[in-house]
Motif scaffolding. Structure first.
Motif, PDB file in Angstrom:
ATOM      1  N   LEU A 198       0.824  -1.207   0.000  1.00  0.00           N
ATOM      2  CA  LEU A 198       0.000   0.000   0.000  1.00  0.00           C
ATOM      3  C   LEU A 198       0.861   1.262   0.000  1.00  0.00           C
ATOM      4  O   LEU A 198       0.518   2.254  -0.648  1.00  0.00           O
ATOM      5  N   LEU A 199       1.981   1.226   0.710  1.00  0.00           N
ATOM      6  CA  LEU A 199       2.882   2.373   0.710  1.00  0.00           C
ATOM      7  C   LEU A 199       3.470   2.590  -0.678  1.00  0.00           C
ATOM      8  O   LEU A 199       3.525   3.729  -1.176  1.00  0.00           O
ATOM      9  N   LEU A 200       3.887   1.520  -1.308  1.00  0.00           N
ATOM     10  CA  LEU A 200       4.443   1.631  -2.664  1.00  0.00           C
ATOM     11  C   LEU A 200       3.383   2.043  -3.669  1.00  0.00           C
ATOM     12  O   LEU A 200       3.657   2.791  -4.612  1.00  0.00           O
ATOM     13  N   GLN A 201       2.148   1.582  -3.478  1.00  0.00           N
ATOM     14  CA  GLN A 201       1.053   1.988  -4.352  1.00  0.00           C
ATOM     15  C   GLN A 201       0.777   3.477  -4.200  1.00  0.00           C
ATOM     16  O   GLN A 201       0.522   4.180  -5.191  1.00  0.00           O
ATOM     17  N   ALA A 202       0.841   3.971  -2.974  1.00  0.00           N
ATOM     18  CA  ALA A 202       0.612   5.403  -2.747  1.00  0.00           C
ATOM     19  C   ALA A 202       1.667   6.237  -3.465  1.00  0.00           C
ATOM     20  O   ALA A 202       1.347   7.260  -4.081  1.00  0.00           O
ATOM     21  N   LEU A 203       2.930   5.794  -3.420  1.00  0.00           N
ATOM     22  CA  LEU A 203       3.994   6.515  -4.119  1.00  0.00           C
ATOM     23  C   LEU A 203       3.743   6.510  -5.624  1.00  0.00           C
ATOM     24  O   LEU A 203       3.886   7.541  -6.293  1.00  0.00           O
ATOM     25  N   GLN A 204       3.338   5.377  -6.143  1.00  0.00           N
ATOM     26  CA  GLN A 204       3.036   5.290  -7.574  1.00  0.00           C
ATOM     27  C   GLN A 204       1.866   6.190  -7.945  1.00  0.00           C
ATOM     28  O   GLN A 204       1.900   6.873  -8.979  1.00  0.00           O
ATOM     29  N   ASP A 205       0.838   6.215  -7.106  1.00  0.00           N
ATOM     30  CA  ASP A 205      -0.331   7.057  -7.372  1.00  0.00           C
ATOM     31  C   ASP A 205       0.058   8.539  -7.418  1.00  0.00           C
ATOM     32  O   ASP A 205      -0.399   9.286  -8.287  1.00  0.00           O
ATOM     33  N   VAL A 206       0.897   8.961  -6.471  1.00  0.00           N
ATOM     34  CA  VAL A 206       1.343  10.355  -6.444  1.00  0.00           C
ATOM     35  C   VAL A 206       2.126  10.678  -7.706  1.00  0.00           C
ATOM     36  O   VAL A 206       1.929  11.720  -8.335  1.00  0.00           O
ATOM     37  N   ASN A 207       3.011   9.769  -8.103  1.00  0.00           N
ATOM     38  CA  ASN A 207       3.827  10.005  -9.291  1.00  0.00           C
ATOM     39  C   ASN A 207       2.994  10.043 -10.569  1.00  0.00           C
ATOM     40  O   ASN A 207       3.353  10.731 -11.530  1.00  0.00           O
ATOM     41  N   GLU A 208       1.888   9.320 -10.586  1.00  0.00           N
ATOM     42  CA  GLU A 208       1.045   9.297 -11.779  1.00  0.00           C
ATOM     43  C   GLU A 208       0.180  10.551 -11.905  1.00  0.00           C
ATOM     44  O   GLU A 208      -0.223  10.918 -13.005  1.00  0.00           O
ATOM     45  N   THR A 209      -0.107  11.206 -10.784  1.00  0.00           N
ATOM     46  CA  THR A 209      -0.995  12.370 -10.828  1.00  0.00           C
ATOM     47  C   THR A 209      -0.243  13.690 -10.992  1.00  0.00           C
ATOM     48  O   THR A 209      -0.804  14.655 -11.497  1.00  0.00           O
ATOM     49  N   ASN A 210       1.031  13.748 -10.553  1.00  0.00           N
ATOM     50  CA  ASN A 210       1.809  14.965 -10.782  1.00  0.00           C
ATOM     51  C   ASN A 210       3.300  14.672 -10.670  1.00  0.00           C
ATOM     52  O   ASN A 210       3.689  13.604 -10.217  1.00  0.00           O
ATOM     53  N   THR A 211       4.099  15.643 -11.092  1.00  0.00           N
ATOM     54  CA  THR A 211       5.554  15.471 -11.082  1.00  0.00           C
ATOM     55  C   THR A 211       6.217  16.417 -10.078  1.00  0.00           C
ATOM     56  O   THR A 211       7.382  16.775 -10.232  1.00  0.00           O
ATOM     57  N   GLU A 212       5.494  16.802  -9.044  1.00  0.00           N
ATOM     58  CA  GLU A 212       6.024  17.790  -8.096  1.00  0.00           C
ATOM     59  C   GLU A 212       7.329  17.327  -7.455  1.00  0.00           C
ATOM     60  O   GLU A 212       8.248  18.133  -7.241  1.00  0.00           O
ATOM     61  N   MET A 213       7.454  16.030  -7.165  1.00  0.00           N
ATOM     62  CA  MET A 213       8.671  15.551  -6.510  1.00  0.00           C
ATOM     63  C   MET A 213       9.864  15.533  -7.458  1.00  0.00           C
ATOM     64  O   MET A 213      10.995  15.313  -7.044  1.00  0.00           O
ATOM     65  N   ALA A 214       9.606  15.740  -8.749  1.00  0.00           N
ATOM     66  CA  ALA A 214      10.684  15.791  -9.741  1.00  0.00           C
ATOM     67  C   ALA A 214      10.702  17.145 -10.433  1.00  0.00           C
ATOM     68  O   ALA A 214      11.007  17.254 -11.610  1.00  0.00           O
TER      69      ALA A 214
END
Length: 200
Positions: free
Chosen positions: A86-102
């Motif tokens: 679930l933690l890894l899924q949350a990271l993937q979900d965030v990355n799919e919705t925006n690129t703020e961390m990059a």
């Protein structure tokens, strides 16, 4: 569907963030005032404070969204899901919705965290708040598998892995030329770091 008012508010919020990032790059964090940020964003100082409480806060525009993504992934769990999934899924979900961390803001935030005590303090507070909130939801979802200490340790390992990977990735010269690639490498590094939880 978002309303016109919501879209306008989001545009203003982004204009403040962009103006601040530009000024921080040119004048330095401590050499930039809130009044100057507001002026560059073409708003009043009072309007600034309706969006952000301080300069530190606007450096972390997506913190709440990332916590919400983790909580949503936990709440949407399937019977076969493990806590680490679930933690890894949350990271993937965030990355799919925006690129703020990059983004350029992420790189600037990382640099300021290393050099400005007030920003470092805010970053640590954001990280601790996220860890406690996510761990609380994770432990509640898996009461027979995790106690509060174990949930906190797992979430701490997760957040530490993401932060550690980003520190190195954002320091690379061409880091921001391909945000999706950066996010993929961050995801892969985080999964590697959490492998003991995946193999367990």
């Amino acid at each position: 569907m978002t309303s016109h008012r919501e879209r306008k508010r989001e545009r203003t919020r982004q204009a403040i963030i962009d103006a601040a990032a530009n000024l921080f790059e040119r004048r330095g964090y401590e050499g930039t005032t809130i009044a100057e940020i507001a002026d560059a964003a073409e708003i009043g100082t009072r309007t600034f404070f309706s969006y952000f409480a301080s300069k530190e806060e606007l450096l972390f525009p997506e913190s709440d969204a990332r916590i919400a993504a983790a909580v949503a992934a936990i709440e949407a769990r399937e019977p076969a899901d493990r806590p680490v999934d679930l933690l890894l899924q949350a990271l993937q979900d965030v990355n799919e919705t925006n690129t703020e961390m990059a983004s350029p803001m992420a790189r600037l935030r990382m640099r300021l965290t290393q050099s400005v005590p007030a920003v470092r303090g805010r970053a640590l507070q954001e990280q601790l708040d996220a860890q406690l909130e996510i761990a609380r939801h994770l432990q509640a979802a898996f009461p027979d598998e995790l106690d509060a200490v174990q949930a906190a340790a797992m979430v701490g390992a997760f957040i530490g892995a993401v932060t550690g990977a980003l520190q190195v990735l954002l320091a690379e010269r061409d880091a921001l030329t391909d945000p999706q690639r950066l996010q993929q490498r961050m995801q892969e590094a985080t999964e590697m770091a959490l492998r003991p939880f995946l193999d367990g």
